[in-house]
Motif scaffolding. Structure first.
Motif, PDB file in Angstrom:
ATOM      1  N   GLY A  81      -0.796   0.323  -6.633  1.00 52.82           N
ATOM      2  CA  GLY A  81      -1.554  -0.603  -5.797  1.00 52.82           C
ATOM      3  C   GLY A  81      -2.016  -1.793  -6.617  1.00 52.82           C
ATOM      4  O   GLY A  81      -1.206  -2.562  -7.161  1.00 52.82           O
ATOM      5  N   PHE A 111       0.824  -1.221   0.000  1.00 54.07           N
ATOM      6  CA  PHE A 111       0.000   0.000   0.000  1.00 54.07           C
ATOM      7  C   PHE A 111       0.852   1.261   0.000  1.00 54.07           C
ATOM      8  O   PHE A 111       0.341   2.349   0.249  1.00 54.07           O
ATOM      9  N   LYS A 171      -8.412   5.470   2.506  1.00 57.05           N
ATOM     10  CA  LYS A 171      -7.336   6.466   2.362  1.00 57.05           C
ATOM     11  C   LYS A 171      -6.236   6.305   3.405  1.00 57.05           C
ATOM     12  O   LYS A 171      -5.152   6.831   3.237  1.00 57.05           O
ATOM     13  N   VAL A 187      -2.622   5.876   2.637  1.00 55.01           N
ATOM     14  CA  VAL A 187      -2.431   4.980   1.488  1.00 55.01           C
ATOM     15  C   VAL A 187      -2.223   5.863   0.257  1.00 55.01           C
ATOM     16  O   VAL A 187      -3.055   6.715  -0.036  1.00 55.01           O
ATOM     17  N   THR A 218      -8.891   5.205  -5.112  1.00 57.29           N
ATOM     18  CA  THR A 218      -8.461   4.723  -3.788  1.00 57.29           C
ATOM     19  C   THR A 218      -9.641   4.938  -2.843  1.00 57.29           C
ATOM     20  O   THR A 218     -10.081   6.076  -2.670  1.00 57.29           O
ATOM     21  N   ASP A 223      -3.527   2.964  -5.537  1.00 53.72           N
ATOM     22  CA  ASP A 223      -4.921   2.696  -5.913  1.00 53.72           C
ATOM     23  C   ASP A 223      -5.463   1.400  -5.312  1.00 53.72           C
ATOM     24  O   ASP A 223      -4.728   0.461  -5.060  1.00 53.72           O
ATOM     25  N   ASP A 224      -6.798   1.386  -5.098  1.00 52.60           N
ATOM     26  CA  ASP A 224      -7.504   0.159  -4.695  1.00 52.60           C
ATOM     27  C   ASP A 224      -8.164  -0.506  -5.895  1.00 52.60           C
ATOM     28  O   ASP A 224      -8.430  -1.713  -5.861  1.00 52.60           O
TER      29      ASP A 224
END
Ligand SMILES: NC(=O)c1ccc[n+]([C@@H]2O[C@H](COP(=O)([O-])OP(=O)(O)OC[C@H]3O[C@@H](n4cnc5c(N)ncnc54)[C@H](O)[C@@H]3O)[C@@H](O)[C@H]2O)c1
Length: 391
Positions: A188, A180, A220, A246, A217, A249-250
């Motif tokens: 990510g 992360f 955060k 973080v 994301t 990206d998620d």
């Protein structure tokens, strides 16, 4: 039988995957080009290195990767560390004349990826082989899919839809590990799992030339996991844990154009509750389609639409086995099935064949650098909110 001495750098999840694969490779493939000899394992955490040495019967454990590089006996280096150290370890190993298999994504920065591709091309002139760990294209069902596409039975490929959906970081208490942090991971979900889906899509449909994307994301900040192996969401840290922002990206969603003329979409997330290792690809052609999901990796579903009669049209399920690509590692009957361990052994076998044959495998560092450039275009597109050409 020929023996090759192995050095492994990074004794976490992938260190284990590579060593299990190497041990199994000559047992599964009767024509395996060599038997590995486990010489040195390196991990920055001494206890992890020592424990690994015992469990995998390495001769030596160390904490400085230069001990692996400087050992003239070592023929092959497996780079299984977090992404930010891939470039320095791989380039040093190639310069020392070692064959290198390096985990994906190739690097955290474009200039490092480029330098790795250059070092690999230089080393190749001396017969040194390098490879990135994009193993999913080597699933027998994916190679069978490629054969079917190349046979023309699906007609012209029009659309490729690929997805990689996981859920292990959907819980906000799931810790902030190196995955992360931009400095260590580079990106990510994009580098971590999107690139696997992209690699399969490109393997089947040609290279991506243009992209338009959305990168998000959702969580955060997360509680911090200090050092060691990434626990991949298997622990939850409490409210009292130190928190950190973080900066990767998620989730990533991309529309793509391919040099073959096909179009398609690729999406990836580590936030999809209910999804585990849901890596899928669906390919549509003018005469038929195929679809595949890693969670049932031995099954390939194919619809020969134009060959079937009205009223009988639909997907047929092929259980891959001895008659399919890399059938040697499968057990004697389709449906007995292979898993992640055998898949990494197929990768080790392909690497071994390239080492002995003196050629670069398809998942070369140059291929890893190309995937990295597609990722750069995806980030640029998200920023500009526009279509971007892959440079
Ligand atoms: N091909 C795949 O399917 C796949 C799956 C998971 C991870 N990966 C990749 O493998 C690599 C490692 O991931 P992982 O899940 O095994 O991580 P991990 O956190 O489980 O293990 C990494 C290990 O490397 C050690 N380490 C860190 N820096 C080091 C250094 N400079 N020298 C020696 N040891 C060092 C850590 O102490 C840790 O033990 C990453 O690049 C990741 O993206 C690939």
């Amino acid at each position: 039988m020929k023996k090759m001495k192995i050095g492994v750098v990074g004794a976490g999840f992938m260190g284990k995957a590579h060593c299990v694969a190497l041990s199994n490779m000559p047992k599964l493939f009767t024509d395996a080009p060599y038997v590995p000899v486990f010489k040195t394992v390196c991990d920055v955490v001494p206890e992890i290195a020592e424990d690994f040495k015992e469990r995998f019967s390495f001769e030596k454990a160390c904490t400085d990767y230069m001990e692996v590089i400087n050992d003239p006996e070592i023929d092959i280096v497996c780079v299984c560390t977090p992404n930010d150290s891939h470039a320095e370890i791989s380039i040093a190993a190639l310069k020392a004349g070692k064959h290198v298999i390096c985990e994906k994504p190739i690097a955290t920065k474009t200039e490092d990826a480029k330098a790795m591709a250059k070092a690999a091309e230089e080393a190749a002139k001396k017969g040194i082989v390098s490879m990135c760990g994009y193993q999913y294209r080597r699933v027998p069902a994916i190679d069978e899919a490629k054969k079917i596409i190349e046979s023309g039975r699906l007609g012209e490929i029009t659309n490729v839809r690929a997805q990689y959906l996981q859920s292990w970081s959907a819980d906000p208490r799931s810790p902030l590990s190196w995955r992360f942090v931009k400095e260590t991971a580079g990106a990510g979900t994009l580098g971590d799992i999107f690139t696997h889906a992209l690699d399969i899509a490109q393997y089947l449909a040609g290279n991506v030339t243009d992209v338009v994307s959305m990168v998000k994301t959702y969580i955060k900040e997360r509680p911090v996991q200090e050092g060691g192996v990434d626990l991949l969401g298997t622990v939850k840290l409490g409210d009292d844990a130190k928190k950190q922002v973080v900066d990767v990206d998620d989730e990533v969603s991309v529309l793509c154009k391919y040099d073959s003329g096909a179009i398609g979409s690729i999406e990836a997330t580590r936030m999809a509750w209910g999804r585990n290792n849901y890596l899928t690809v669906e390919v549509h052609g003018t005469k038929g389609s195929l679809t595949w999901n890693y969670e049932r990796l031995n099954e390939l579903e194919v619809c020969y639409g134009m060959e079937d009669n009205d009223g009988e049209r639909g997907f047929r399920k092929i259980y891959t086995g001895p008659a399919n690509p890399h059938g040697d590692v499968t057990w004697n009957i389709p449906g007995m099935n292979i898993g992640y361990g055998e898949l990494k052994a197929i990768e080790a076998y392909e690497f071994a064949k390239a080492v002995v044959g003196g050629y670069q495998p398809s998942t070369s560092f140059t291929a890893g650098y190309q995937l990295d450039r597609v990722c750069d275009a995806i980030l640029e597109s998200d920023e500009k909110k526009a279509w971007v050409k892959v440079k």
